[in-house]
Design an enzyme around this catalytic site. Structure first.
Site, PDB file in Angstrom:
ATOM      1  CG  ASN A 269     -60.939 -44.343  42.400  1.00 36.07           C
ATOM      2  OD1 ASN A 269     -61.542 -43.660  41.410  1.00 36.07           O
ATOM      3  ND2 ASN A 269     -60.864 -45.571  42.202  1.00 36.07           N
TER       4      ASN A 269
ATOM      5  N   GLY B 178     -61.773 -53.705  46.063  1.00 42.05           N
ATOM      6  CA  GLY B 178     -62.644 -53.796  47.186  1.00 42.05           C
ATOM      7  C   GLY B 178     -64.165 -53.715  46.540  1.00 42.05           C
TER       8      GLY B 178
ATOM      9  CG  ASP C 104     -64.799 -48.519  42.855  1.00 41.06           C
ATOM     10  OD1 ASP C 104     -65.744 -48.387  42.292  1.00 41.06           O
ATOM     11  OD2 ASP C 104     -63.778 -47.645  42.458  1.00 41.06           O
TER      12      ASP C 104
ATOM     13  CB  SER D  13     -63.427 -44.374  54.417  1.00 37.87           C
ATOM     14  OG  SER D  13     -63.475 -43.429  53.454  1.00 37.87           O
TER      15      SER D  13
END
Length: 167
Positions: free
Chosen positions: A21, A29, A31, A114
């Site tokens: 982000n 997720g 990340d 994404s």
């Protein structure tokens, strides 16, 4: 280029790409998984970067990961395809490859950028990923690391349709 189904945090490549982000301070997720696997040092290193704009990329060490570096990129939130999302997503791949080259990396693994909470249509995202990487990955070994079988099938179909390069 190849596609595999795996946990990106386990790959022994020079650099893994994090679908981050804009604050670069961890999240859900991939990340969140990368931050957990790399350890608290990653969060501190990300704080020093001061965030990242959509379509851009910044690097940190990999800390406790098998990968030497983490390249953080911020993908676009899907807004129906009329807000420049395709170009922003392509920029994520181009910029990540540029940063990888600057680091001296020879191998890079990408997640599906994404397509999770940012809702980019997976087939469209995969086509952008493969097309962009194909045109910009000169000299780099690239892996598309898919978490699920559906994404893996999309990438494998796209890769198998590419003309084979000869000598």
């Amino acid at each position: 280029m190849l596609a595999l189904q795996a946990d990106i945090t386990t790959l022994a490549v020079d650099a893994i790409v994090n679908a981050a982000n804009s604050r670069l301070l961890g999240g859900g997720g991939v990340d969140g998984a990368i931050h957990r696997a790399a350890g608290p040092e990653l969060l501190e290193a990300c704080r020093q970067l001061g965030g990242c704009h959509t379509g851009q990329a910044k690097a940190t060490p990999g800390f406790r990961l098998p990968a030497r570096w983490v390249i953080h990129t911020v993908g676009p939130v899907w807004q129906g395809g009329l807000a420049g999302e395709d170009e922003l997503l392509a920029s994520c791949y181009r910029e990540s490859l540029r940063v990888a080259r600057e680091l001296g990396a020879r191998s890079v693994a990408f997640p599906c950028i994404s397509t999770g909470i940012y809702r980019f249509p997976p087939a469209r995202a995969a086509a952008i990923a493969v097309g962009t990487v194909r045109g910009h990955a000169k000299g780099l070994e690239v892996q598309f690391c898919c978490f699920g079988a559906e994404d893996l099938a999309l990438y494998r179909a796209l890769l198998s349709a590419l003309p084979q390069r000869t000598g």
